[in-house]
Design an enzyme around this catalytic site. Structure first.
Site, mmCIF file in Angstrom:
data_model
loop_
_atom_site.group_PDB
_atom_site.id
_atom_site.type_symbol
_atom_site.label_atom_id
_atom_site.label_comp_id
_atom_site.label_asym_id
_atom_site.label_seq_id
_atom_site.Cartn_x
_atom_site.Cartn_y
_atom_site.Cartn_z
ATOM 1 N N SER A 144 -41.424 -51.326 -49.498
ATOM 2 C CA SER A 144 -41.548 -50.151 -48.630
ATOM 3 C C SER A 144 -40.500 -50.232 -47.519
ATOM 4 C CB SER A 144 -42.976 -50.074 -48.077
ATOM 5 O OG SER A 144 -43.231 -48.844 -47.480
ATOM 6 N N ARG A 212 -53.704 -43.765 -39.695
ATOM 7 C CA ARG A 212 -53.923 -44.809 -40.693
ATOM 8 C C ARG A 212 -54.689 -44.271 -41.903
ATOM 9 N NH1 ARG A 212 -51.692 -49.066 -43.010
ATOM 10 N NH2 ARG A 212 -53.132 -50.767 -43.461
ATOM 11 N N ASP A 298 -46.850 -43.927 -57.353
ATOM 12 C CA ASP A 298 -46.368 -44.024 -55.972
ATOM 13 C C ASP A 298 -45.867 -42.645 -55.547
ATOM 14 O OD1 ASP A 298 -45.083 -44.546 -53.561
ATOM 15 O OD2 ASP A 298 -44.221 -46.439 -54.245
ATOM 16 N N HIS A 327 -48.512 -46.824 -54.258
ATOM 17 C CA HIS A 327 -47.505 -47.489 -53.430
ATOM 18 C C HIS A 327 -47.952 -48.883 -53.003
ATOM 19 C CE1 HIS A 327 -44.197 -48.017 -50.698
ATOM 20 N NE2 HIS A 327 -45.005 -48.117 -49.669
ATOM 21 N N ASP A 328 -49.241 -49.041 -52.708
ATOM 22 C CA ASP A 328 -49.744 -50.340 -52.247
ATOM 23 C C ASP A 328 -49.766 -51.390 -53.346
ATOM 24 O OD1 ASP A 328 -49.999 -49.860 -49.589
ATOM 25 O OD2 ASP A 328 -52.187 -49.750 -49.549
#
Length: 350
Positions: A144, A212, A298, A327-328
């Site tokens: 990232s 968040r 992602d 993505h994580d």
């Protein structure tokens, strides 16, 4: 290599003044770092993502954010490598950032802190390496925002690097990513406690918590949420809601809102082609063996863009990782892709 002398420390390195790509200058710059591994072993530099920090390895009692990838007899083996991680310039875990004291005013910079680019982060880390007498890197790895730094490392300082490992990062940050970052930034700035950046550190900061939550949705996938929560409820509250509330408050307890805003903008501005004739021209300067991994579903760093970059490079290896984490994926399920990193480090390719 003296494998019996094991380094495991967290410390600060002072860089003095640092001229930024904007032309502005920070008069006193400090980077905090973690260094783990045998003294005199080859050094691997880890670059962290948006809400990461220098504690990539950590300890058994307080494991770092990449503990599942890095450690003794792990995919990145700290019995054979020194692993170095800096908290980024602009961060809030010991390195100079918006919450740091401005030597000209003796007060926190807050929103007077200058804009930071990925290139500034890399220049600062290079200066720190000089201070630490490190002249060669076996590899630079990151995902990232960390992957953005790896790409800049490969262009700015290729002579000291053997290999590049880019996880879930593209040569240019996407409009879709900028859109989500705008929503997150707006959530922070519309919090009544933000006060144009002059908030009190003990204030409840719902805006950062909301930012968040937005991030957790964009970094992960619908399939994962369905698999994990399946509309379950506890005390008449959906489990997915409780999870997002928990993740939001967890970040509030450990992260500075202004730093979050600055790093979002750093990501927005990421373009390896800026002032280099476009990203394709800039990519032609990436001539080190490079491993690129993309992660299924992602949304922000699309796999097809990562593969396009990989196809352009003269010495690249590309893998697409099937995952429901989106993505994580670069932060979890190491059993799916850690061996690829390990093979690349040992063989220069897979």
């Amino acid at each position: 290599m003296n494998s019996k002398t094991i380094i495991s420390k967290t410390a600060d390195v002072s860089l003095g003044p640092l001229r930024l790509t904007s032309g502005e200058q920070l008069e006193q710059v400090t980077l905090r770092y973690e260094l783990v591994g045998p003294a005199d072993a080859p050094v691997i530099l880890v670059c962290h993502a948006l809400t990461g920090n220098h504690l990539a390895v950590g300890t058994a009692d307080n494991p770092g954010w990449w503990r599942g990838l890095i450690g003794p007899d792990s995919y990145i083996d700290t019995d054979h490598y020194q692993v170095l991680t800096f908290n980024v310039l602009g961060g809030c875990h010991g390195s100079t950032g918006p919450a740091s004291i401005n030597p000209e005013t003796n007060e926190s910079y807050t929103c007077d802190f200058p804009a930071i680019t990925v290139r500034d982060m890399v220049h600062a880390q290079y200066r720190a390496l000089q201070q630490l007498n490190i002249t060669r890197l076996e590899a630079v790895i990151g995902g990232s925002l960390g992957g953005m730094q790896v790409l800049e490392w490969g262009i700015l300082y290729p002579d000291i690097i053997e290999k590049l490992i880019v996880l879930a990062a593209t040569p240019v940050f996407s409009d879709y990513g900028i859109a989500f970052n705008h929503i997150a930034s707006t959530a922070i700035k519309q919090d009544p406690h933000w006060n144009n950046g002059d908030y009190q550190t003990d204030d409840s900061f719902d805006g950062l918590a909301l930012a968040r939550m937005i991030g957790m949705i964009t970094y992960r996938t619908s399939d994962l949420f369905t698999e994990r929560f399946n509309r379950n409820q506890t005390n008449n509250d959906f489990d997915v809601v409780s999870y997002l509330n928990y993740q939001g408050q967890k970040l509030v307890n450990r992260f500075d809102p202004n730093s979050y805003l600055y790093l979002l903008d750093t990501m927005n501005q990421h373009d390896i082609g800026f002032n280099r004739g476009g990203w394709r021209e800039a990519a032609s300067q990436l001539n080190k063996p490079t491993l690129l991994l993309s992660y299924d579903k992602d949304l922000i760093y699309e796999p097809k863009q990562i593969k396009t970059l990989a196809d352009m490079l003269p010495d690249s290896t590309y893998h697409h990782i099937e995952t429901n984490f989106g993505h994580d994926g670069f932060l979890t399920e190491f059993e799916k892709w850690g061996h690829i990193v390990n093979d690349f480090l040992h063989q220069g390719g897979v």
